[in-house]
Design a protein around this motif. Structure first.
Motif, PDB file in Angstrom:
ATOM      1  N   ALA A   1       0.795  -1.273  -0.062  1.00  0.00           N
ATOM      2  CA  ALA A   1      -0.014  -0.074   0.047  1.00  0.00           C
ATOM      3  C   ALA A   1       0.755   1.104   0.078  1.00  0.00           C
ATOM      4  O   ALA A   1       0.423   2.208  -0.527  1.00  0.00           O
ATOM      5  N   ARG A   2       1.972   1.226   0.741  1.00  0.00           N
ATOM      6  CA  ARG A   2       2.843   2.481   0.803  1.00  0.00           C
ATOM      7  C   ARG A   2       3.530   2.555  -0.508  1.00  0.00           C
ATOM      8  O   ARG A   2       3.666   3.583  -1.239  1.00  0.00           O
ATOM      9  N   GLN A   3       4.080   1.387  -1.073  1.00  0.00           N
ATOM     10  CA  GLN A   3       4.640   1.430  -2.321  1.00  0.00           C
ATOM     11  C   GLN A   3       3.913   1.904  -3.481  1.00  0.00           C
ATOM     12  O   GLN A   3       4.165   2.494  -4.569  1.00  0.00           O
ATOM     13  N   GLU A   4       2.481   1.497  -3.533  1.00  0.00           N
ATOM     14  CA  GLU A   4       1.702   2.175  -4.666  1.00  0.00           C
ATOM     15  C   GLU A   4       1.707   3.613  -4.444  1.00  0.00           C
ATOM     16  O   GLU A   4       1.583   4.321  -5.495  1.00  0.00           O
ATOM     17  N   SER A   5       1.699   4.362  -3.250  1.00  0.00           N
ATOM     18  CA  SER A   5       1.907   5.747  -3.032  1.00  0.00           C
ATOM     19  C   SER A   5       3.023   6.379  -3.856  1.00  0.00           C
ATOM     20  O   SER A   5       2.990   7.378  -4.619  1.00  0.00           O
ATOM     21  N   VAL A   6       4.275   5.500  -3.360  1.00  0.00           N
ATOM     22  CA  VAL A   6       5.502   6.341  -4.142  1.00  0.00           C
ATOM     23  C   VAL A   6       5.532   5.865  -5.711  1.00  0.00           C
ATOM     24  O   VAL A   6       5.848   6.658  -6.491  1.00  0.00           O
ATOM     25  N   ALA A   7       5.085   4.615  -6.027  1.00  0.00           N
ATOM     26  CA  ALA A   7       5.056   4.388  -7.432  1.00  0.00           C
ATOM     27  C   ALA A   7       3.997   5.509  -8.261  1.00  0.00           C
ATOM     28  O   ALA A   7       4.611   5.917  -9.294  1.00  0.00           O
ATOM     29  N   ALA A   8       3.116   5.864  -7.699  1.00  0.00           N
ATOM     30  CA  ALA A   8       2.251   6.492  -8.328  1.00  0.00           C
ATOM     31  C   ALA A   8       2.775   7.891  -8.620  1.00  0.00           C
ATOM     32  O   ALA A   8       2.593   8.483  -9.783  1.00  0.00           O
ATOM     33  N   LEU A   9       3.351   8.391  -7.755  1.00  0.00           N
ATOM     34  CA  LEU A   9       4.111   9.675  -7.713  1.00  0.00           C
ATOM     35  C   LEU A   9       5.429   9.749  -8.467  1.00  0.00           C
ATOM     36  O   LEU A   9       5.973  10.679  -8.962  1.00  0.00           O
ATOM     37  N   HIS A  10       6.143   8.526  -8.440  1.00  0.00           N
ATOM     38  CA  HIS A  10       7.196   8.366  -9.211  1.00  0.00           C
ATOM     39  C   HIS A  10       6.963   8.339 -10.755  1.00  0.00           C
ATOM     40  O   HIS A  10       7.788   8.964 -11.383  1.00  0.00           O
ATOM     41  N   GLU A  11       5.656   7.943 -11.039  1.00  0.00           N
ATOM     42  CA  GLU A  11       5.535   7.889 -12.503  1.00  0.00           C
ATOM     43  C   GLU A  11       4.886   9.100 -12.992  1.00  0.00           C
ATOM     44  O   GLU A  11       5.209   9.557 -13.991  1.00  0.00           O
ATOM     45  N   ASP A  12       4.164   9.685 -12.252  1.00  0.00           N
ATOM     46  CA  ASP A  12       3.502  11.034 -12.731  1.00  0.00           C
ATOM     47  C   ASP A  12       4.279  12.173 -12.138  1.00  0.00           C
ATOM     48  O   ASP A  12       4.480  12.759 -10.942  1.00  0.00           O
ATOM     49  N   VAL A  13       5.412  12.615 -12.943  1.00  0.00           N
ATOM     50  CA  VAL A  13       6.229  13.581 -12.561  1.00  0.00           C
ATOM     51  C   VAL A  13       5.766  15.021 -12.405  1.00  0.00           C
ATOM     52  O   VAL A  13       6.003  15.452 -11.343  1.00  0.00           O
ATOM     53  N   ALA A  14       4.571  15.348 -13.166  1.00  0.00           N
ATOM     54  CA  ALA A  14       4.056  16.734 -13.227  1.00  0.00           C
ATOM     55  C   ALA A  14       3.417  16.708 -11.853  1.00  0.00           C
ATOM     56  O   ALA A  14       3.392  17.574 -11.151  1.00  0.00           O
ATOM     57  N   LEU A  15       2.467  15.787 -11.415  1.00  0.00           N
ATOM     58  CA  LEU A  15       1.918  15.882 -10.136  1.00  0.00           C
ATOM     59  C   LEU A  15       2.873  15.799  -8.855  1.00  0.00           C
ATOM     60  O   LEU A  15       2.431  16.556  -7.806  1.00  0.00           O
ATOM     61  N   ARG A  16       3.928  15.051  -8.932  1.00  0.00           N
ATOM     62  CA  ARG A  16       4.685  14.891  -7.846  1.00  0.00           C
ATOM     63  C   ARG A  16       5.392  16.445  -7.836  1.00  0.00           C
ATOM     64  O   ARG A  16       5.656  16.994  -6.664  1.00  0.00           O
ATOM     65  N   ASP A  17       5.763  17.158  -8.989  1.00  0.00           N
ATOM     66  CA  ASP A  17       6.275  18.337  -8.790  1.00  0.00           C
ATOM     67  C   ASP A  17       5.530  19.309  -8.536  1.00  0.00           C
ATOM     68  O   ASP A  17       5.865  20.268  -7.460  1.00  0.00           O
ATOM     69  N   ARG A  18       4.380  19.305  -8.828  1.00  0.00           N
ATOM     70  CA  ARG A  18       3.245  20.303  -8.181  1.00  0.00           C
ATOM     71  C   ARG A  18       2.898  20.170  -6.711  1.00  0.00           C
ATOM     72  O   ARG A  18       2.940  21.085  -5.964  1.00  0.00           O
TER      73      ARG A  18
END
Length: 910
Positions: free
Chosen positions: A343-360
């Motif tokens: 469950a924690r890994q999925e959160s990291v993976a989602a933001l790892h893949e979506d660079v724009a979302l992570r940066d914002r």
């Protein structure tokens, strides 16, 4: 470290002392285990033993005030406006401080008589585990206050409950552990203060632990842990009729939780911190890591106690204090449930893949203050206008982040839950704060001026009167100067006589004679000046005082109303703070993985351990700073049939080649994987590890009479007695602290025990090359070595770990690199040649083939279990008295002993 302040030798009640000192004594007797900060005007003063302790701890001058029984009373003091600086240092040293304030105006005291003492009372007890001030706390570290209780099982063994709360944020957790895991649980929390009942504190098996622990240890009477009243105390504090809604708790867990509540109520003196209900951690839900392993792996602090250089400092990409605390907590307590880890890994993976979302998200997080600690300070009455501003800005950032996540294409369940908590915030709360607070805020609410102009009409009117009064005073000063023909005339103010006219003494003589004395009334003659009052000034002072008091009262009422608004919604705000921390940690770990090329590990219920191209995160970071490439290495400790290596792998190779780094990096990869982070590797599959053990390096413990070797053996014993099939054990140079054959024997036996009894995954680094022969006899043991090569007599480290065994240690080459004198190096080579010749003639490794394995040895009864046979030879020897024998009698005795030896061997005596 038991936290206690020596109680000074105070005067008895009948001793002659000043009224002030009598008051001090009465208050100090009520708080014997604290340093008493006794308010005297603009200073906090300490007396007797408190002064001696504080002067040493703070490095301030020890002076004296008055006499007691004919001797000077020791005294030291600190300025009130600098008190937090001194408090910080005393708290860091483990002391507790009672802050005693004046509770009435000195003018009121004078009305009771000229010798009356201003009333004082302790308004707060400051202890390491109960601080809330921002300057006294580490932003990225939880400030745990822990309590320990226990219950006895039917077999006589104890089970320990550990409850912990962070008053600065309201978090409250509790868990239960067997006696063997108590110290590991405390090491995980790293509490600043631990409350223990006297029975546990004085337990012979734990006393040394409490005495040596770096936390402040606070022993309390057993009544504070009374199970009978624990449930009632918790119900009253949280305002509930039943505790079932919080979960199921054992009696010891309830006692530990109630002890914390009692201690909080005692130290906060009526204030009620907004603690969340206790959350119970299921036994075995976290990766067990003992204190020695945590220190060896330098998870949150290096061996020297610094954060820099630790794993936490290396992976911390969080942007908020709350995120930093959550990251530290997750790193200290990795999980063992694969579903929760995923469950924690999925959160990291989602933001790892979506660079724009992570940066914002990271851009928005930078604007989020520490709303959890600001809220806590406000609700216990220690907050100020800037804490309200932190809530204003934090709530605004939270709403913005929640709205941005709403448009995100795909969120993990954990991030979706965080978004829901942020969306639950009512925008009206932040708007109320924004409307009320001005842009430029003072530190303390009593300073005023924090309410925005136009927010409250009555306040604006009072402020206008204050502003007009300043203009009136300026005009009045100009008129008085003109009428008296004294240009040096000034209108001033002090707290003693209020507003007054001040003129040079030479000019003042005219003011005491007609016609000026009709207007100006003489009040004081000072050095070089004279002071006068007038009817107009007295009336003006009354109007100004009224306006100032009215303005301050209105502002304080606004402040209280805003705090009350936030208090009604404290749980929703704390949930939002936790949501921001989750987002921050996930985005930070995703940023780390993207920046350094880390991968998502596969974590499951198997016993696999297969790391492809693993790297040490801290060492790699240091290499990167120095422009050096880190050499990645594989490690496979999976079950037989699927592994390239064995479940137990012996690592050989020279010093400086990287054996210890290799051992540690695989342990750190387990910690990172099970905390829910990505790992420094090309790929990794890890079957959940339930206990992690590390014995890498050792130091002596002279205070407890333990040599380096004894410390090494104690740590090794803990591993061999506790490790199981799901454990990961890393051992480095077992047995090197004693004689060669002793050390070799211990290392040999330890490997067999790990193989046959523990059956765990293990990396075992050694310089005993003879042990590599065990791989041929133990099916789950394999060999690996760190590659090196020689070039013109020098050793070149390649830092590659490959299957196989080293044939030598290159110790002399390493010694040469270290700078030993050439003559020593040459002599060492000669000695080595002779020793190697001796080894070739009768190698120790040949014993591997001759001695039975651990399993066969374990099947035999131990020597202590076998029946003892008569020892005629020893009995006969004990009967001989050498000093009484003649030469002939001695010779006959020798023949008799020889005959007994042959007889016991089963031979016939001729």
């Amino acid at each position: 470290m038991t936290s206690s302040t020596p109680t000074p030798d105070l005067p008895a009640a009948g001793d002659k002392s000043s009224p002030m000192m009598q008051q001090y004594i009465e208050i100090k007797v009520a708080h014997p285990d604290t340093l008493l900060f006794y308010r005297m005007g603009d200073f906090y003063e300490l007396f007797f033993g408190d002064a001696e302790v504080a002067s040493r701890a703070l490095g301030i001058v020890l002076t004296k005030r008055g006499k007691h029984q004919g001797e000077d009373i020791p005294m030291c003091g600190v300025p009130v406006d600098k008190a937090e600086d001194y408090l910080e240092r005393l708290i860091a040293a483990g002391h507790r401080v009672a802050v005693c304030e004046q509770t009435e105006d000195p003018a009121e005291a004078r009305k009771r008589g000229s010798k009356s003492v201003v009333r004082r009372a302790v308004v707060r007890l400051v202890t390491p585990g109960t601080i809330t001030e921002d300057r006294l706390l580490e932003p990225g570290r939880p400030n745990w206050l822990a309590a320990v209780a226990r219950r006895k099982l039917s077999d006589g063994e104890f089970v320990y409950a550990v409850a912990a709360t962070d008053i600065s944020t309201g978090r409250f957790i509790v868990s239960e552990a067997p006696a063997t895991a108590l110290m590991a649980e405390i090491a995980r929390l790293e509490p600043r203060e631990i409350i223990v009942p006297d029975a546990i504190h004085d337990d012979d098996g734990l006393r040394a632990f409490w005495d040596e622990h770096r936390s402040a240890i606070t022993p309390v009477a057993h009544e504070g842990f009374d199970p009978a009243s624990s449930e009632r105390r918790l119900k009253e504090y949280f305002g509930v009729a039943e505790l079932a809604g919080f979960g199921q708790f054992s009696q010891s867990e309830l006692a530990a939780c109630a002890a914390i509540i009692a201690y909080v109520e005692r130290t906060q003196l009526g204030s009620r911190p907004p603690l969340s209900p206790p959350v119970r951690a299921a036994e075995g839900s976290g990766l067990a890591i003992d204190a020695a392993t945590r220190a060896n792996l330098e998870l949150t602090r290096t061996l020297s106690g610094e954060r820099a250089g630790s794993l936490l400092a290396t992976i911390d990409r969080t942007l908020t204090p709350g995120g930093g605390r959550l990251l530290a907590e997750r790193l200290a307590g990795p999980l063992t449930d694969p579903a929760a880890i995923r469950a924690r890994q999925e959160s990291v993976a989602a933001l790892h893949e979506d660079v724009a979302l992570r940066d914002r998200l990271r851009s928005l997080l930078r604007a989020a203050p520490d709303i959890a600690r600001a809220l806590s300070r406000l609700l216990v009455g220690r907050g100020g206008p800037r804490d309200l501003a932190a809530l204003r800005d934090g709530l605004s950032a939270a709403r913005t982040i929640g709205g941005y996540l709403e448009s995100a294409p795909a969120l993990s369940p954990e991030l979706a839950g965080a978004r829901a908590s942020l969306e639950a915030l009512d925008p009206a709360w932040g708007e109320a704060l924004a409307a009320a607070l001005s842009d430029d805020l003072p530190l303390l609410r009593r300073d005023g001026g924090f309410v925005r102009e136009g927010y409250n009409a009555d306040l604006d009117e009072a402020r206008l009167l204050q502003a007009d009064s300043r203009k009136v005073i300026a005009a009045l000063q100009a008129r008085y100067a003109e009428e008296s023909a004294c240009r040096q005339l000034k209108v001033k103010h002090n707290n003693l006589i209020g507003y007054f006219v001040e003129v040079p003494q030479a000019a003042g003589e005219a003011f005491v004679r007609p016609p000026l004395n009709d207007t100006f009334v003489h009040r004081q003659t000072m050095a070089g000046t004279m002071r006068f009052s007038t009817v107009e000034l007295s009336e003006l002072q009354s109007r100004i005082a009224s306006a100032g008091d009215r303005a301050q009262g209105i502002e304080l009422a606004v402040f209280d109303a805003l705090v009350e608004l936030l208090g009604r919604h404290a749980e929703a705000i704390k949930a939002a703070a936790e949501a921001l921390a989750v987002i921050d940690v996930s985005a930070g770990l995703a940023e780390l993985a993207a920046d350094l090329g880390w991968v998502r590990p596969q974590v499951d219920d198997s016993l696999a351990f297969d790391v492809d191209g693993g790297r040490h995160p801290v060492v790699e970071a240091a290499c990167r700073r120095n422009g050096v490439a880190f050499v990645a290495n594989d490690c496979d400790l999976s079950p037989p049939g699927s592994a390239k290596w064995g479940r137990i792998t012996l690592i050989t190779g020279p010093n400086m080649a990287g054996k210890s780094t290799f051992l540690r990096q695989n342990a750190l990869i387990v910690v990172l994987a099970q905390m829910g982070a990505f790992v420094p590797a090309r790929s990794a599959r890890i079957g959940v590890v339930d206990r992690l053990f590390s014995r890498v390096g050792a130091a002596d413990d002279l205070a407890r009479g333990r040599s380096t070797f004894m410390v090494e053996m104690i740590e090794t014993a803990a591993i061999l007695n506790q490790a199981g099939e799901r454990s990961l054990v890393i051992l480095d140079e077992i047995g090197r602290g004693t004689a060669t054959f002793d050390g070799l024997s211990i290392a040999w036996a330890a490997i067999e025990h790990l193989h046959e009894a523990n059956r765990c995954r293990s990396l075992f680094a050694t310089h005993y090359h003879e042990l590599t022969a065990l791989a041929d006899r133990l099916k789950r043991v394999s060999n690996a070595t760190v590659r090196v090569t020689e070039w013109h007599g020098d050793v070149v480290f390649l830092h590659e770990v490959v299957p196989g065994a080293a044939d030598r240690s290159y110790g002399i080459q390493v010694a040469r690199l270290a700078g030993l004198p050439p003559r020593v190096i040459a002599r060492a080579r000669d000695i080595l040649t002779e020793l190697e010749k001796s080894e070739r003639e009768k190698p120790v490794s040949a014993l591997i083939d001759d001695l039975p394995l651990f399993s066969a040895i374990a099947a035999r009864p131990a020597a202590s279990d076998a029946p003892s046979a008569p020892d005629m030879l020893r009995d006969a020897l004990d009967a001989i008295l050498p000093d009484e024998l003649s030469p002939r009698e001695a010779l006959e005795a020798l023949y008799r002993l020889k005959g007994l030896r042959r007889d016991e061997a089963g031979e016939t005596i001729s």
